[in-house]
Design a protein around this motif. Structure first.
Motif, PDB file in Angstrom:
ATOM      1  N   ARG A 114       0.833  -1.209   0.000  1.00  0.00           N
ATOM      2  CA  ARG A 114       0.000   0.000   0.000  1.00  0.00           C
ATOM      3  C   ARG A 114       0.863   1.254   0.000  1.00  0.00           C
ATOM      4  O   ARG A 114       0.604   2.205  -0.753  1.00  0.00           O
ATOM      5  CB  ARG A 114      -0.933   0.009   1.217  1.00  0.00           C
ATOM      6  N   ASP A 135      -5.987  -5.467  -2.154  1.00  0.00           N
ATOM      7  CA  ASP A 135      -6.791  -4.883  -3.229  1.00  0.00           C
ATOM      8  C   ASP A 135      -7.717  -5.911  -3.853  1.00  0.00           C
ATOM      9  O   ASP A 135      -8.793  -5.566  -4.355  1.00  0.00           O
ATOM     10  CB  ASP A 135      -5.878  -4.275  -4.295  1.00  0.00           C
ATOM     11  N   ARG A 186     -12.839  -3.025  -3.867  1.00  0.00           N
ATOM     12  CA  ARG A 186     -11.874  -4.108  -4.003  1.00  0.00           C
ATOM     13  C   ARG A 186     -12.402  -5.167  -4.969  1.00  0.00           C
ATOM     14  O   ARG A 186     -13.477  -5.015  -5.537  1.00  0.00           O
ATOM     15  CB  ARG A 186     -11.544  -4.684  -2.623  1.00  0.00           C
TER      16      ARG A 186
END
Length: 294
Positions: A91, A127, A152
């Motif tokens: 991330r 994700d 997502r």
């Protein structure tokens, strides 16, 4: 829908990453042999160091990373902590992370799995998440619903390459066709985040189809032309499929940037040197891009 996560849906983000960097997805599979080859201990700390180093080297080079949860979970609580740290590193680096956990259950248990991996405040959030539909695709509703709400995605197992899979996934269904084909069709129907008139943008929910399934698509009468999501196609390189094989198998879908190709051994064998990792990824990405453009 952008969802509570305040970012674009996974399908749109993945499409942008593939357009910018090609279809290569780096697998992060810290098994004992690879850790030893990198000079790292076979421990949670070794797995974390390999994962974060891979992300550090390959950020900006690959469309996504696929992190195999089992190779972290085998170390117990420390391993789960290491997985959390690797997902956070992805991330922070702006790298799309697919968590390969293949979860699948029913009712509140599936809801708990969804919360663990797809909620905005989940420490293990990714994700996208791989899931197994063989309790019925409807059993995955809690995951579909939370993924849609948070921007997502899911990758649903459809046609995998292992020999044992054919007895289940190739089985005929009452409506005609195969069970694997029915999963592909149902997942395509679940993509609610594709705006009308924007079919060039893939939906956030895709399927897993092994790159080595060969003639199975034709034999089972599966046509991917109208599929609304993306395909995660493991099997490239060390597992036997060439870039040309993948291009031939998926045809226009590959050319349209709808096929994501994981590679673990082919890239990570070049480590731990960051420059060597980047070069291995660039070589694979170039090979795939050339094959897909033909």
């Amino acid at each position: 829908m952008t969802g509570a996560g305040n970012h674009a849906p996974f399908g749109a983000r993945l499409a942008a990453a593939i357009a910018a960097r090609g279809p290569l997805c780096a697998g992060i599979d810290p098994h004992a042999g690879l850790l030893a080859a990198w000079g790292l201990p076979d421990s949670a700390s070794g797995a974390q160091r390999l994962g974060t180093a891979t992300i550090g080297a390959l950020a900006g080079e690959v469309a996504a990373v696929k992190i195999q949860s089992a190779f972290f979970e085998r170390f117990g609580a420390a391993g789960v902590g290491a997985l959390e740290a690797v997902l956070a590193a992805a991330r922070d680096a702006g790298v799309l992370a697919i968590l390969d956990a293949k979860r699948g259950d029913i009712g509140s248990t599936m809801g708990a799995y969804a919360e663990a991996y797809l909620a905005d405040d989940a420490p293990l959030r990714a994700d996208a998440l791989t899931v197994s539909p063989y309790l019925g695709l409807g059993s995955l509703d809690p995951a579909f619903e939370l993924a849609d709400a948070t921007g997502r995605g899911l990758y649903v197992l459809a046609l995998t390459s292992n020999p044992e899979a054919a007895g289940v996934q190739h089985a005929a269904v009452p409506a005609g066709g195969s069970l694997g084909g029915e999963m592909i069709s149902q997942v395509s129907d679940r993509n609610q985040d594709v705006p009308a008139g924007a079919r060039d943008v893939p939906g956030s929910h895709g399927v897993v189809i092994g790159a080595t399934v060969g003639a199975a698509l034709d034999r089972l009468g599966i046509d991917l032309t109208g599929f609304t999501g993306t395909v995660l196609a493991p099997g490239y390189g060390a597992q036997g499929a060439s870039a040309g094989d993948i291009a031939a198998l998926f045809g226009p879908l590959a050319a349209a940037g709808r096929v994501l190709v994981p590679s673990s051994r082919g890239i990570l064998a070049a480590g731990p040197d960051p420059d060597a990792l980047r070069q291995a990824a660039r070589d694979s990405a170039r090979e795939l891009a050339t094959a897909f453009a033909r």
